[in-house]
Scaffold this active site. Structure first.
Site, PDB file in Angstrom:
ATOM      1  N   ARG A 293      -3.634  46.760  41.503  1.00 14.46           N
ATOM      2  CA  ARG A 293      -4.901  47.195  42.109  1.00 14.46           C
ATOM      3  C   ARG A 293      -4.674  48.330  43.109  1.00 14.46           C
ATOM      4  O   ARG A 293      -5.564  49.149  43.345  1.00 14.46           O
ATOM      5  CB  ARG A 293      -5.609  45.996  42.747  1.00 14.46           C
ATOM      6  CG  ARG A 293      -4.837  45.330  43.854  1.00 14.46           C
ATOM      7  CD  ARG A 293      -5.306  43.915  44.147  1.00 14.46           C
ATOM      8  NE  ARG A 293      -4.830  42.948  43.153  1.00 14.46           N
ATOM      9  CZ  ARG A 293      -5.155  41.665  43.135  1.00 14.46           C
ATOM     10  NH1 ARG A 293      -5.972  41.176  44.055  1.00 14.46           N
ATOM     11  NH2 ARG A 293      -4.675  40.852  42.219  1.00 14.46           N
TER      12      ARG A 293
ATOM     13  N   LYS B  35       9.033  38.053  41.944  1.00 14.01           N
ATOM     14  CA  LYS B  35       8.676  37.097  40.891  1.00 14.01           C
ATOM     15  C   LYS B  35       9.860  36.194  40.583  1.00 14.01           C
ATOM     16  O   LYS B  35      11.009  36.589  40.787  1.00 14.01           O
ATOM     17  CB  LYS B  35       8.305  37.869  39.604  1.00 14.01           C
ATOM     18  CG  LYS B  35       6.979  38.603  39.659  1.00 14.01           C
ATOM     19  CD  LYS B  35       6.704  39.302  38.327  1.00 14.01           C
ATOM     20  CE  LYS B  35       5.384  40.056  38.347  1.00 14.01           C
ATOM     21  NZ  LYS B  35       4.208  39.188  38.477  1.00 14.01           N
TER      22      LYS B  35
HETATM   23  N1  BES Z   1       1.630  42.544  36.365  1.00 16.75           N
HETATM   24  C1  BES Z   1       1.167  41.349  36.947  1.00 16.75           C
HETATM   25  C2  BES Z   1       0.170  40.595  36.071  1.00 16.75           C
HETATM   26  C3  BES Z   1       0.695  40.095  34.757  1.00 16.75           C
HETATM   27  C4  BES Z   1       1.087  38.784  34.606  1.00 16.75           C
HETATM   28  C5  BES Z   1       0.739  40.921  33.651  1.00 16.75           C
HETATM   29  C6  BES Z   1       1.525  38.313  33.398  1.00 16.75           C
HETATM   30  C7  BES Z   1       1.181  40.460  32.434  1.00 16.75           C
HETATM   31  C8  BES Z   1       1.573  39.150  32.299  1.00 16.75           C
HETATM   32  C9  BES Z   1       0.470  41.670  38.265  1.00 16.75           C
HETATM   33  O1  BES Z   1       0.961  42.763  38.951  1.00 16.75           O
HETATM   34  C10 BES Z   1       0.676  40.496  39.148  1.00 16.75           C
HETATM   35  O2  BES Z   1       1.799  40.226  39.496  1.00 16.75           O
HETATM   36  N2  BES Z   1      -0.403  39.814  39.532  1.00 16.75           N
HETATM   37  C11 BES Z   1      -0.331  38.682  40.372  1.00 16.75           C
HETATM   38  C12 BES Z   1      -1.431  38.788  41.375  1.00 16.75           C
HETATM   39  C13 BES Z   1      -1.322  37.780  42.496  1.00 16.75           C
HETATM   40  C14 BES Z   1      -0.122  38.069  43.349  1.00 16.75           C
HETATM   41  C15 BES Z   1      -2.590  37.859  43.333  1.00 16.75           C
HETATM   42  C16 BES Z   1      -0.486  37.449  39.506  1.00 16.75           C
HETATM   43  O3  BES Z   1      -1.256  37.473  38.548  1.00 16.75           O
HETATM   44  O4  BES Z   1       0.212  36.468  39.758  1.00 16.75           O
HETATM   45 MN    MN Z   2       2.605  42.259  40.162  1.00 12.33          MN
END
Ligand code: BES
Ligand code: MN
Ligand code: ZN
Length: 497
Positions: free
Chosen positions: A348, A274
Site C-alpha cells: 500500500r 515473515k
Molecule cells: N505481499 C504480501 C501479501 C501476500 C500474501 C501476497 C500472500 C501473496 C501471497 C503483503 O505485502 C503482505 O505482507 N501483507 C500483509 C499485511 C499485514 C501485515 C497487514 C499480510 O497480508 O499479512
Molecule cells: Mn508484505
C-alpha cells in the site's frame, strides 16, 4: 508452440484431434474419421465412459484404417454452452492432453463447430488461442532435462474452411497471449534475476513495439517526494524504480486509462519479517507490475485504439541496517503522512505514491491498480476470485462483466467510512495497518483510496490468484498472468470503439 491454419485435408502422420459433443454427438469431421476407421471411433467411445463432456478426452492409439499414430477425442460439451471461454478451455485441454505424446505435430480436425453466436472460423480461433495459452512453460533452469523431454508437441494445425478468416480472428488473440507470456515469464523468474532495475530494463524493451517508456530512479522519486515508496526499498541494496509506460493508440483528446501495478520484486516483510516457510513465494509480489507490463505489450502488438498509461512501482522489501523501522513516519508524495506500524504492509505504501503520481501527472479518466496486496484476500476467496474494490459502480460492473467472459473472476468487496477510520493514526494522518479488527483486505483498499483523489478507481487484490498451485485449462501451475486477458477484454469492449 507453432499454431497454423490449413484446409481440411487429413495429413498422413502425427496426431489427429477430433471433437464430440455431450451425448456422443459427432461433428461432421468426426463422422468422417469414424467412417475411415470403419466405425472404430464409435466403438472405442462406446467401450469407454466418454460421454462428450467438456472436461473429458479419450486417446485411441494406432487407429485402425488411419495412418496416424493416434486420435485424440476431445469432449466439447453442449453447443449451447460453447462460449469463447469454453472454446479456449477446449484448446487448453488439447495441449494438455498432448504434452507428453511422442509426436511433434497434431492436426485439429474440427472445422465445423456449433457454438452460440460464434462462427466456425472464430470458434476455431478461440480453440487455437486456448491451446497456445496452455503451451507456455517455464523450464529454462532445468539444465538436466533433455530438450525433447521439455516439450514434445511443437505444432498444432487447425483445419478450417476459410483460412484467411480464421487467421484474422486468431491474430489479436495471439497478441494477447504474447502479453500473457511476458507476464508469466517475469513473475516466474527468481528474485535474484528479476529485481527493480532488471525488470525496468525488460520494460524498456517495449519501446521496440511502440510503447513510450520512462524509468524514474530513486533521485527522481526523491524530488517528487515519493517517500512512501522509497521507504519500502531503503533496506535493499537494489535501487527502487518507477516505470512509466504509455500506449497512445487512441485519439488525442481522449484522457488515458491508467493501470498501476505493485512491483515488490521480493517481499521479506522487512523488519517485520515473515516466517521462513514458503517465503520464496514472495518472488511473485511483483505480479501486479508484471500484468501491467504484459497488458501494455499486448495493447501495442494489437495496435489497440485507446490511450493507456501503465505504471510499475518497483522495489524490494528487505531487512537491513538501513531498513525502515516500525514506528517510522514518512511523508508521501500526496503530502499525507503515514505511520509505519508494520513494514510487511508495504504494498500500500508503494501504491499510495504510484497512484497519487498517476492521477497528478496524467489526469486519467479512470485508474485500475493490481496488487498482491493481502494474505487476507486468500482467506476470503481462495484462488477462485480476485478481490475487487472500487469507488465507482459503473466501472465495477464493466470489470465484472469482463471477468465473467475471460474466466479471470472478480468478487466485489465493500468500502466505507467505518473501515476508513480503522487506519487513522494517533500521531500521523494514517497508519499502514488496521487496528486488528479483521477486514484486512478492505482496510488495505481504504488506504489506497486515500491516494486516488476521487478519480474513478478500481483495486484488484490478486494475492490469491497470481500464482496457481494446480493446473488449470489455460495454464499449467505457476504464474497465471491473471489480469492480462481480463483488462484486454475490458478495454476492447468499452474503450477501443
Ligand atoms: N505481499 C504480501 C501479501 C501476500 C500474501 C501476497 C500472500 C501473496 C501471497 C503483503 O505485502 C503482505 O505482507 N501483507 C500483509 C499485511 C499485514 C501485515 C497487514 C499480510 O497480508 O499479512
Ligand atoms: Mn508484505
Ligand atoms: Zn507484499
Amino acid at each position: 508452440m507453432k499454431i497454423s491454419f490449413a484446409e481440411p485435408i487429413l495429413p498422413r502422420e502425427g496426431i489427429l484431434v477430433v471433437g464430440v459433443y455431450f451425448g456422443k454427438t459427432f461433428t461432421p469431421q468426426t463422422e468422417e474419421v469414424n467412417t475411415l476407421m470403419g466405425g472404430g471411433l464409435q466403438r472405442a467411445i462406446d467401450a469407454s465412459l466418454f460421454k462428450g463432456k467438456k472436461e473429458e478426452s479419450l486417446t485411441i492409439l494406432a487407429p485402425h484404417g488411419l495412418e496416424m499414430s493416434q486420435v485424440l477425442v476431445i469432449g466439447l460439451g453442449r453447443p449451447s454452452e460453447l462460449s469463447a471461454l469454453a472454446l479456449e478451455e477446449i484448446g487448453g485441454r488439447i495441449t494438455a492432453a498432448l504434452s507428453n505424446s511422442r509426436d511433434k505435430d497434431a492436426y485439429v480436425y474440427m472445422s465445423q463447430i456449433d457454438a452460440m453466436n460464434i462462427n466456425s472460423e472464430q470458434a476455431i480461433a478461440y480453440v487455437a488461442s486456448g491451446a497456445l495459452l496452455r503451451s507456455w512453460r517455464f523450464d529454462e533452469y532445468q539444465t538436466k532435462k533433455k530438450k525433447e523431454e521439455k516439450q514434445n508437441l511443437k505444432s498444432l494445425t487447425f483445419a478450417c474452411e476459410d483460412i484467411k478468416n480464421a487467421k484474422e480472428a486468431f491474430d489479436p488473440l495471439a497478441k494477447i497471449a504474447e502479453g500473457v507470456f511476458i507476464t508469466r515469464e517475469v513473475v516466474s523468474q527468481p528474485p535474484n534475476v528479476v529485481y527493480p532495475e532488471s525488470l525496468a530494463k525488460i520494460a524498456q524493451e517495449l519501446s521496440s513495439v511502440g510503447v513510450k517508456v520512462e524509468v524514474l530512479g530513486e533521485e527522481a522519486m526523491q524530488k517528487l517526494g515519493m517517500n512512501a515508496l522509497l521507504g519500502v526499498g531503503q533496506g535493499s541494496i537494489r535501487e527502487s524504480q518507477l516505470v512509466v509506460l504509455q500506449w497512445n493508440g487512441g485519439s488525442k483528446d481522449q484522457a488515458p486509462i491508467a493501470v498501476v501495478g505493485k512491483g515488490v520484486t521480493f517481499d521479506t516483510g522487512g523488519i517485520s519479517i515473515k516466517p521462513a516457510g514458503n517465503m520464496d513465494e514472495m518472488k511473485y509480489d511483483m505480479a501486479g507490475s508484471g500484468v501491467v507490463l504484459g497488458l501494455m505489450k499486448s495493447l501495442a502488438l494489437r495496435k489497440a485504439n485507446v490511450n493507456v498509461v501503465g505504471i510499475m512501482g518497483l522495489t524490494e522489501n528487505m531487512p537491513s541496517g538501513s531498513a525502515q523501522r516500525p514506528g517510522d513516519i514518512v511523508m508521501s508524495m500526496s503530502g499525507q503522512t503515514i505511520e509505519i506500524l508494520n513494514t510487511d504492509a508495504e504494498g500500500r505504501l508503494v501504491l499510495g505514491d504510484a497512484l497519487w503520481y498517476t492521477q497528478d501527472r496524467f489526469k486519467p479518466q479512470l485508474m485500475i491498480d493490481l496488487a498482491t496486496l493481502t494474505g487476507a484476500i486468500t482467506v476470503a476467496l481462495g484462488s477462485e476470485y480476485a478481490g475487487l474494490f472500487s469507488n465507482n459502480d459503473a466501472l465495477s460492473k464493466k470489470l465484472t462483466k469482463s471477468s465473467e467472459m475471460t474466466g479471470e473472476k472478480l468478487w466485489r468487496f465493500p468500502l466505507g467510512k467505518a473501515y476508513d477510520r480503522d487506519i487513522d493514526s494517533d500521531v500521523a494522518d494514517m497508519k499502514n495497518i488496521g487496528s486488528g479488527r479483521g477486514a484486512g483486505s478492505i482496510t488495505a483498499a481504504q488506504f489506497l483510496q486515500r491516494f486516488v483523489n476521487d478519480v474513478p478507481w478500481a483495486h484488484l487484490d490478486i494475492a490469491g490468484v497470481a500464482w496457481e498451485k494446480k493446473d488449470r485449462p489455460l495454464m499449467a501451475k505457476g504464474a497465471t498472468a491473471f489480469g492480462v486477458r481480463l483488462l484486454n477484454h475490458f478495454l476492447q469492449q468499452n474503450y477501443e470503439g
